[in-house]
Design a protein around this motif. Structure first.
Motif, PDB file in Angstrom:
ATOM      1  N   PRO A 317      18.414  33.432  15.289  1.00 39.03           N
ATOM      2  CA  PRO A 317      17.118  33.220  15.961  1.00 39.03           C
ATOM      3  C   PRO A 317      16.569  34.491  16.608  1.00 39.03           C
ATOM      4  O   PRO A 317      15.359  34.746  16.551  1.00 39.03           O
ATOM      5  CB  PRO A 317      17.433  32.138  16.997  1.00 39.03           C
ATOM      6  N   LEU A 318      17.441  35.292  17.204  1.00 39.90           N
ATOM      7  CA  LEU A 318      16.995  36.551  17.783  1.00 39.90           C
ATOM      8  C   LEU A 318      16.531  37.520  16.698  1.00 39.90           C
ATOM      9  O   LEU A 318      15.517  38.210  16.849  1.00 39.90           O
ATOM     10  CB  LEU A 318      18.130  37.187  18.606  1.00 39.90           C
ATOM     11  N   LEU A 319      17.256  37.535  15.590  1.00 46.98           N
ATOM     12  CA  LEU A 319      16.893  38.395  14.466  1.00 46.98           C
ATOM     13  C   LEU A 319      15.497  38.019  13.952  1.00 46.98           C
ATOM     14  O   LEU A 319      14.656  38.897  13.691  1.00 46.98           O
ATOM     15  CB  LEU A 319      17.931  38.238  13.352  1.00 46.98           C
ATOM     16  N   ILE A 320      15.236  36.728  13.810  1.00 49.42           N
ATOM     17  CA  ILE A 320      13.931  36.270  13.336  1.00 49.42           C
ATOM     18  C   ILE A 320      12.838  36.680  14.316  1.00 49.42           C
ATOM     19  O   ILE A 320      11.759  37.142  13.920  1.00 49.42           O
ATOM     20  CB  ILE A 320      13.945  34.741  13.133  1.00 49.42           C
ATOM     21  N   LYS A 321      13.113  36.540  15.604  1.00 51.75           N
ATOM     22  CA  LYS A 321      12.103  36.868  16.612  1.00 51.75           C
ATOM     23  C   LYS A 321      11.855  38.366  16.697  1.00 51.75           C
ATOM     24  O   LYS A 321      10.708  38.827  16.742  1.00 51.75           O
ATOM     25  CB  LYS A 321      12.542  36.325  17.965  1.00 51.75           C
TER      26      LYS A 321
END
Length: 524
Positions: A317-321
């Motif tokens: 999720p952090l990577l996507i954001k």
């Protein structure tokens, strides 16, 4: 840093993705402030007329649709060639050259063809043309990289508008496989007269546009097919041009040389956002990215606990954001949402650096491990970000970036270790079936398999060969649960399809993002 007519693109002074994600600060990277571009040699007349100009990151490899296997080539060719079936905008499988299809026995699919269809040169598109096309695709002399029809062993003509496709085993998604690469129909008489080289030099299909001219690495031009069976396209002319980087895409958009830019990465889209005359659109996509782990070569990755640690360490999720600007969705266990077989009950790994470190210590690596992460340089930002996330858990991964050609050559080689212990990859999943994601890299005998598991092999056989959809669905569920447990991959995300455009085009893409432009319109 590149400068374009007073605007700066790609400011290299901003923190690297690895730095941002390693320390968890500043979730979103800074983007260079937009600037008005003037004095760029704009030609107001270049955007006039009923012409649609489309750009993507590269140029087609060939004009022969059966001698290519990449989406950049297919995006252009699908406008000149029809396929047997197709995906509608709601992602359902619909008739194209084939009006209907059914399995008349476990190893025979029967296709009934649309009457009255002709190739651009007037040659009839009939059952004989379909048989010729499939046999040409499968002929070793063609050297086609297209693998979707690997179970097909022959085609018989039932009557002028009916063909039977014979397979060595039951192939439950053969109609899906002929919706793009495997389903192109080519003209037998024309190819017989001009040969393969002549066909590639001046292609003839049945599609909504006819070939005009191709200047390699510069421009491909097509004209509307006035006699297309589906009706004439709304635009008179369709032009494809390559724009290998955000700078060239921005310049082309602002000069009126291009109306629509496809295939943008989130990073490239960020660099175009806010400029005058440029609008960004993003639509849910199905192209799925993941890390492949080498479980066969001696080393830490042979231990399941180490592989599970990697999955806990990479905060998707952090990577996507941070890297995708939110333009993507987490994939729990390789099969993306929207594909047949996706099991919503399979949850992603919990994202925990502490749990990752504990698993590494349990596996005998209290001080962490050192490894290599290989990627195409096109995916440099994602690879660096993944390395940054791993670093927080004590997995120190050196990023090895290769040019796309070298990367592709190693990926498709018979050496399972050619891309090192970990590599970043993606699959288009254009059939919208889980088999497309699983087929090349799970079963033990497949070229890209780096994980040998008897239960996985059994489940692959079930989903690939079963006639019953529910049996296939259960097999896919079992595969996803097994993949999560054994962790031979690190599933990452399915990325949105991102487009930049000016105010002229009106067009809605499908899930797979194929650039079939027959339905597009442009304002004058």
């Amino acid at each position: 840093m590149e400068r374009i007519c007073g605007g700066w693109i790609g400011d290299r002074s901003r923190p690297s993705r690895r730095t941002i994600l390693r320390y968890g600060s500043a979730l979103l990277p800074a983007v260079a402030a937009p600037a008005l571009l003037t004095g760029c040699g704009t030609d107001p007349a270049s955007g006039a007329g009923n012409v649609l100009r489309v750009s993507q990151t590269g140029d087609p490899k060939t004009m022969d649709p059966q001698k290519q296997g990449d989406m950049i080539s297919m995006n252009a060719l699908v406008n000149m060639f029809d396929t047997l079936t197709a995906r509608a905008r709601d992602n359902t499988l619909v008739p194209r050259l084939a009006l209907s299809w059914k399995a008349v026995s476990p190893r025979v699919w029967r296709f009934r063809l649309r009457p009255g269809v002709t190739f651009h040169n007037g040659e009839p598109c009939d059952a004989a043309a379909v048989r010729f096309s499939i046999e040409r695709l499968l002929d070793p002399a063609t050297k086609s990289p297209i693998v979707e029809l690997r179970y097909v062993e022959g085609v018989t003509v039932v009557d002028r508008l009916t063909v039977d496709v014979h397979t060595t085993v039951h192939d439950p998604i053969l109609p899906d496989k002929v919706s793009l690469f495997g389903g192109v129909v080519v003209p037998p008489r024309y190819i017989g007269r001009v040969g393969d080289e002549g066909f590639a030099a001046r292609p003839v299909g049945t599609g909504p546009f006819t070939f005009t001219r191709w200047q390699r690495d510069h421009q491909l031009r097509m004209r509307a097919n006035e006699k297309h069976w589906e009706g004439r396209p709304a635009v008179d002319e369709l032009v494809f041009t390559p724009a290998p980087n955000p700078s060239s895409a921005l310049a082309a958009l602002q000069s009126g040389g291009v109306d629509l830019v496809a295939g943008l990465t989130p990073d490239a889209a960020q660099q175009l956002d806010g400029y005058t005359g440029v609008s960004l659109d993003h639509h849910t996509g199905i192209r799925t990215s993941y890390l492949s782990l080498d479980t066969l070569t001696e080393g830490p990755l042979q231990d399941r606990r180490v592989r599970q640690a990697l999955n806990h360490a990479i905060d998707v999720p952090l990577l996507i954001k941070a890297v995708l600007g939110g333009k993507g969705a987490e994939v729990p266990a390789m099969i993306p949402r929207g594909a047949f077989g996706f099991d919503p009950s399979v949850e992603p790994f919990t994202r925990s650096v502490a749990r990752a470190r504990a698993l590494l210590a349990e596996a005998g690596h209290p001080d962490g491990i050192r490894t290599t992460l290989t990627a195409s340089n096109v995916d440099a930002n994602v690879a660096e970000a993944v390395a940054g996330l791993l670093d927080r858990a004590g997995v120190h991964a050196r990023v090895d970036l290769l040019d796309p050609g070298t990367y592709a050559q190693r990926l498709t080689s018979d050496n399972h270790g050619a891309l090192g212990p970990m590599y970043l990859a993606a699959s288009t999943v254009w059939t919208l079936d889980g088999e497309s994601m699983i087929q090349s890299n799970v079963r033990s005998d497949r070229r890209q398999s780096r994980w040998h598991d008897e239960e996985a092999d059994r489940l692959v056989d079930l989903e690939e060969l079963s006639v019953d959809p529910e049996t296939r669905r259960r097999a896919f569920s079992g595969l996803q649960r097994l993949i999560k447990s054994e962790a031979p991959f690190v599933p990452l995300y399915q990325i949105d399809n991102i487009y930049a455009r000016n105010s002229r085009p009106r067009w809605t893409p499908g899930f797979a993002g194929v650039l079939d432009m027959a339905s597009a319109e442009v304002s004058r």
